[in-house]
Design a protein around this motif. Structure first.
Motif, mmCIF file in Angstrom:
data_model
loop_
_atom_site.group_PDB
_atom_site.id
_atom_site.type_symbol
_atom_site.label_atom_id
_atom_site.label_comp_id
_atom_site.label_asym_id
_atom_site.label_seq_id
_atom_site.Cartn_x
_atom_site.Cartn_y
_atom_site.Cartn_z
ATOM 1 N N VAL A 1 0.761 -1.276 -0.015
ATOM 2 C CA VAL A 1 0.208 0.089 -0.100
ATOM 3 C C VAL A 1 0.770 1.168 0.229
ATOM 4 O O VAL A 1 0.633 2.390 -0.982
ATOM 5 N N LEU A 2 1.873 0.997 0.924
ATOM 6 C CA LEU A 2 2.853 2.254 1.010
ATOM 7 C C LEU A 2 3.453 2.574 -0.244
ATOM 8 O O LEU A 2 3.374 3.818 -0.941
ATOM 9 N N VAL A 3 3.877 1.565 -0.930
ATOM 10 C CA VAL A 3 4.653 1.761 -2.307
ATOM 11 C C VAL A 3 3.902 2.158 -3.214
ATOM 12 O O VAL A 3 4.302 2.844 -4.053
ATOM 13 N N ALA A 4 2.577 1.708 -3.405
ATOM 14 C CA ALA A 4 1.746 2.001 -4.349
ATOM 15 C C ALA A 4 1.353 3.707 -4.327
ATOM 16 O O ALA A 4 1.210 4.322 -5.119
ATOM 17 N N VAL A 5 1.258 4.314 -2.977
ATOM 18 C CA VAL A 5 0.970 5.626 -2.888
ATOM 19 C C VAL A 5 2.134 6.434 -3.447
ATOM 20 O O VAL A 5 1.999 7.505 -3.834
ATOM 21 N N LEU A 6 3.320 6.114 -2.881
ATOM 22 C CA LEU A 6 4.485 6.457 -3.260
ATOM 23 C C LEU A 6 4.882 6.590 -4.913
ATOM 24 O O LEU A 6 5.369 7.523 -5.517
ATOM 25 N N ILE A 7 4.266 5.397 -5.378
ATOM 26 C CA ILE A 7 4.681 5.385 -7.162
ATOM 27 C C ILE A 7 3.827 6.714 -7.807
ATOM 28 O O ILE A 7 4.199 6.957 -8.635
ATOM 29 N N GLU A 8 2.513 6.567 -7.270
ATOM 30 C CA GLU A 8 1.551 7.663 -7.764
ATOM 31 C C GLU A 8 2.031 9.099 -7.447
ATOM 32 O O GLU A 8 2.050 9.844 -8.297
ATOM 33 N N ILE A 9 2.612 9.289 -6.542
ATOM 34 C CA ILE A 9 3.274 10.500 -5.877
ATOM 35 C C ILE A 9 4.242 10.855 -7.129
ATOM 36 O O ILE A 9 4.450 11.889 -7.652
ATOM 37 N N THR A 10 5.399 9.886 -6.973
ATOM 38 C CA THR A 10 6.388 10.266 -7.956
ATOM 39 C C THR A 10 5.886 10.568 -9.567
ATOM 40 O O THR A 10 6.275 11.262 -10.195
ATOM 41 N N LEU A 11 5.162 9.631 -9.917
ATOM 42 C CA LEU A 11 4.513 9.534 -11.315
ATOM 43 C C LEU A 11 3.766 10.932 -11.498
ATOM 44 O O LEU A 11 4.111 11.643 -12.494
ATOM 45 N N VAL A 12 2.844 11.486 -10.673
ATOM 46 C CA VAL A 12 2.212 12.761 -10.691
ATOM 47 C C VAL A 12 3.172 14.077 -10.668
ATOM 48 O O VAL A 12 2.894 14.826 -11.506
#
Length: 374
Positions: free
Chosen positions: A301-312
């Motif tokens: 869950v944590l990695v998924a959120v961080l992935i989306e933050i860096t993508l944005v």
């Protein structure tokens, strides 16, 4: 001739950096929910259609039951970033929205249709009826919304085609063509759906509402999905980055004089790649581990959120540099900040996120019945 409308004489109510920060946070959360919806729905359809094992049907039902809740977050978390984008990029975004006005307005009924179909899909699965076709229509409707949003967000970066589009139709009946970045951007989101769905299964494997055998199945299938579609997601991201204009690539790599954000956005792209690799490793642990693990699910869950933050962040860098090369500098705005009002807004914003988190926890704790029970 500058194709962008004149700057609104009303100054921005808060600094650009703060508005962009709020945009990044809310859009990242929205993207998590969107990819859970697109990937989770497609996975539930596949499990209900092609697999007859007990664990597969239980997984399909469990996903379907949660997708109606996920849809509420897709919609509600989608409004704030759109409003922040309108404040920062209104002169471009309003123009592109008008140019595809018929399709832009069609997003609302498409969302309503998707929402209704998700309830029908879940209900039919619970009643052991054929439901794949209902889910497929819902997925196509949701995918169409994603396509239209991607179309608008790329059209706002192409002021050179606006005049010809308006001359062809002043009623917003035509969609733009010839954009080499549209397909990669849309496919990046679609492939990311199954990748995030894999991480979602890993998280569900740690829930107490599944039996030990079901947990093993969830962890194994989720891990395999994460590994396979994590690699596809990486390739899609590389493709989307490779088709950007050369000036944008150089700006992200070297930064831009007076704008440290662009160098930071370029670094975020590498951070995205590293985090996807971390998620793939987590998927491998889940797929080949002997037991399901709650900590592995929360790590996902944590990695998924961080992935989306860096993508944005990377996405914002691409958008800002593309517009800058065409005469639109998002940082060049008059700002008059009333910090007392901004402070009150930030307090309410944080409180709102807290309420959203609390609601998620309430929903999670409320699922006490064993998932296999009909």
């Amino acid at each position: 001739m500058n194709p962008f409308p004149q700057v609104d004489p009303i100054p921005l109510p808060a600094p650009v950096w703060l508005l962009k920060l709020l945009h990044v946070i809310t859009l990242s959360l929205h993207f998590v929910a969107v990819e859970m919806l697109l990937g989770g729905l497609l996975l539930a359809i596949g499990l209900s259609l092609f697999s007859e094992s007990h664990e597969a049907l239980i997984t399909a039902r469990a996903l379907a039951r949660r997708l109606t809740v996920v849809m509420t977050y897709v919609i509600n978390l989608g409004v704030p970033p759109l409003l922040f984008a309108q404040v920062l990029y209104g002169r471009a975004l309003y123009t592109s929205s008008v140019l595809i006005g018929v399709y832009w307005i069609a997003i609302i009924p498409l969302l309503m249709l998707t929402y209704w179909l998700l309830y029908q899909f879940s209900s039919r699965l619970d009643k052991c009826k054929s439901a794949w076709w209902v889910g497929l229509i819902a997925w196509l409707a949701a995918g169409s919304v994603a396509r239209l949003l991607s179309t608008n967000m790329t059209l706002m970066l192409r002021p050179e085609v606006w005049r010809d589009m308006y001359s062809a139709s002043a009623t917003g009946r035509f969609l733009p063509t010839g954009d080499p970045t549209l397909e990669p951007r849309w496919l990046l989101m679609m492939t990311g759906g199954l990748f995030i769905a894999g991480l979602w299964l890993i998280y569900l494997a740690g829930r107490s509402t599944f039996t030990a055998e079901q947990k093993k199945y969830l962890a194994a299938q989720g891990g395999k999905l994460t590994v396979v579609f994590g690699m596809v997601y990486l390739l899609a991201g590389v493709w989307a980055a490779s088709v950007q204009p050369q000036s944008v690539k150089i700006g992200l790599a070297n930064g831009f004089p007076g704008h440290a954000f662009y160098r930071f956005a370029g670094m975020a792209g590498y951070g995205w790649m590293a985090l996807v690799v971390v998620a793939i490793l987590l998927g491998a642990l889940a797929a080949f581990g002997k037991t399901a693990s709650a900590w592995l699910g929360w790590a996902g869950v944590l990695v998924a959120v961080l992935i989306e933050i860096t993508l944005v962040v990377y996405r914002d860098g691409v958008r800002d540099l593309t517009l800058l090369n065409k005469g639109y500098d998002v940082w060049d705005r008059v700002v008059v900040t009333n910090w007392s009002v901004v402070s009150l807004f930030l307090v309410l914003f944080v409180a709102g996120l807290g309420v959203v988190g609390w609601l998620v926890s309430v929903v999670a704790r409320a699922q006490k019945q064993i998932e296999g029970a009909v």
